[in-house]
Design an enzyme around this catalytic site. Sequence first.
Site, PDB file in Angstrom:
ATOM      1  N   TYR A   1       3.452  -6.985  16.575  1.00 12.61           N
ATOM      2  CA  TYR A   1       3.817  -6.174  15.409  1.00 12.61           C
ATOM      3  C   TYR A   1       4.684  -4.994  15.808  1.00 12.61           C
ATOM      4  O   TYR A   1       5.772  -4.774  15.253  1.00 12.61           O
ATOM      5  CB  TYR A   1       2.558  -5.680  14.693  1.00 12.61           C
ATOM      6  CG  TYR A   1       2.822  -4.512  13.782  1.00 12.61           C
ATOM      7  CD1 TYR A   1       3.638  -4.641  12.659  1.00 12.61           C
ATOM      8  CD2 TYR A   1       2.275  -3.247  14.047  1.00 12.61           C
ATOM      9  CE1 TYR A   1       3.905  -3.563  11.830  1.00 12.61           C
ATOM     10  CE2 TYR A   1       2.534  -2.165  13.221  1.00 12.61           C
ATOM     11  CZ  TYR A   1       3.347  -2.325  12.120  1.00 12.61           C
ATOM     12  OH  TYR A   1       3.605  -1.253  11.301  1.00 12.61           O
TER      13      TYR A   1
ATOM     14  N   ASP B   1       4.260   4.820  14.263  1.00 13.40           N
ATOM     15  CA  ASP B   1       4.060   5.478  15.552  1.00 13.40           C
ATOM     16  C   ASP B   1       3.706   4.487  16.652  1.00 13.40           C
ATOM     17  O   ASP B   1       3.778   4.805  17.842  1.00 13.40           O
ATOM     18  CB  ASP B   1       3.004   6.574  15.450  1.00 13.40           C
ATOM     19  CG  ASP B   1       1.627   6.082  15.019  1.00 13.40           C
ATOM     20  OD1 ASP B   1       1.477   4.883  14.712  1.00 13.40           O
ATOM     21  OD2 ASP B   1       0.690   6.910  14.983  1.00 13.40           O
TER      22      ASP B   1
ATOM     23  N   PRO C   1      -7.132  -7.538  21.897  1.00 11.22           N
ATOM     24  CA  PRO C   1      -6.292  -7.670  23.096  1.00 11.22           C
ATOM     25  C   PRO C   1      -5.165  -6.636  23.095  1.00 11.22           C
ATOM     26  O   PRO C   1      -4.482  -6.431  22.095  1.00 11.22           O
ATOM     27  CB  PRO C   1      -5.726  -9.091  22.971  1.00 11.22           C
ATOM     28  CG  PRO C   1      -6.692  -9.820  22.094  1.00 11.22           C
ATOM     29  CD  PRO C   1      -7.191  -8.797  21.125  1.00 11.22           C
TER      30      PRO C   1
ATOM     31  N   PHE D   1       0.815  -1.221   0.000  1.00 16.74           N
ATOM     32  CA  PHE D   1       0.000   0.000   0.000  1.00 16.74           C
ATOM     33  C   PHE D   1       0.847   1.270   0.000  1.00 16.74           C
ATOM     34  O   PHE D   1       0.833   2.052  -0.960  1.00 16.74           O
ATOM     35  CB  PHE D   1      -0.933  -0.047   1.206  1.00 16.74           C
ATOM     36  CG  PHE D   1      -1.613   1.245   1.548  1.00 16.74           C
ATOM     37  CD1 PHE D   1      -2.271   1.986   0.586  1.00 16.74           C
ATOM     38  CD2 PHE D   1      -1.612   1.708   2.860  1.00 16.74           C
ATOM     39  CE1 PHE D   1      -2.904   3.180   0.902  1.00 16.74           C
ATOM     40  CE2 PHE D   1      -2.247   2.886   3.196  1.00 16.74           C
ATOM     41  CZ  PHE D   1      -2.890   3.630   2.218  1.00 16.74           C
TER      42      PHE D   1
ATOM     43  N   PRO E   1     -17.641  -3.603  11.446  1.00 11.11           N
ATOM     44  CA  PRO E   1     -17.317  -4.114  12.783  1.00 11.11           C
ATOM     45  C   PRO E   1     -16.423  -3.142  13.557  1.00 11.11           C
ATOM     46  O   PRO E   1     -15.282  -2.889  13.183  1.00 11.11           O
ATOM     47  CB  PRO E   1     -16.586  -5.422  12.489  1.00 11.11           C
ATOM     48  CG  PRO E   1     -15.915  -5.169  11.179  1.00 11.11           C
ATOM     49  CD  PRO E   1     -16.786  -4.212  10.408  1.00 11.11           C
TER      50      PRO E   1
END
Length: 344
Positions: free
Chosen positions: A152, A128, A280, A11, A207
Amino acid sequence: MRIFVTGGAGFIGSNFIRYALSQDADVRITNFDKLTYAGNPANLADIEADPTTADRYTFLKGDICDHDHVTEAMAGHDAIVNFAAESHVDRSITGGAEFLVNNVIGAQIVFDTARHLGIERTLHISTDEVYGSIEEPDSFVEGDALEPNSPYSVSKASADLLARSYGVTYDFPITVTRTANNFGPFHYPEKVIPLFVTNLIDGRPVPLYGEGSNVRDWTYVIDNAAAQWLVLTQGTPGEVYNVGAGNELTNKALTYAILDRFDLRDEDAEAMIQHVADRPGHDLRYSVDTAKVRALGWEPAHSFTDALDATVEWYRANEAWWRPLKDSGASDRRGLVDAGSTGT
């Protein structure tokens, strides 16, 4: 300038390549991409078809963890921009091993190869999220401690510290940018804005994690590409630069803004929101101080309102790009098969 871009079929990488080629007729770009699930050659089909850019762009399928291939492909370039990374928080929660391999070991191979080849400029694209969460009204500055809270963000923070070590140990400075959330064209539809927009195009609910109180700063990807180009060409090697447009919104406010563009308001809007269990360890607020990159002369060229309008229209007009991705399960995250989960 010959630029070696890793992960350029993704992207942000594909938008950067398109921007960089438009800035200087002397720019030549090699796009080195493994073409994992989010790497899509269609993201740059226009570049390959355009006679003004086709001869200045080369695609090589390759893995940044393959040292020999990286060394062979990188030789002869003047600058490196490392976008290659596993990037979705939800995926890292369900399985973090590939994040550590690609985002840490892969980054080390890129950095070390650039060092041995004597590449003049190396830019590493970070996030960030490495800072963790911060309470209002404060914002993180580049020297603040890194307190990542997901597998991540841990992998990205590790690569940031690795980049720092190359300056300290080898006197080989690697510039780092820590970017806020991006949105715009060619965004893989597991992430919140393309997920919500494409769901609504299909008349499906969106969602929303928890109560939607988490705050993110949204930057139009074309503005981010301009910032990366400026840091690459005019930034101080070895420095860290935060990049963000200052468009801080709760996820709920973002959801309403998207619903409004489908003429869904009040009760009609509420009916399209599916509240799902929160992620989480979900960081409450990201916010970065961008004075340093703005001192180079960068500022967003697009308002959030105009950029969101343009993004929604892009997905309306480019169903042929995103429909196959959705049909193959791109939006199915963490068991939410019917609606897909949100992403950041």
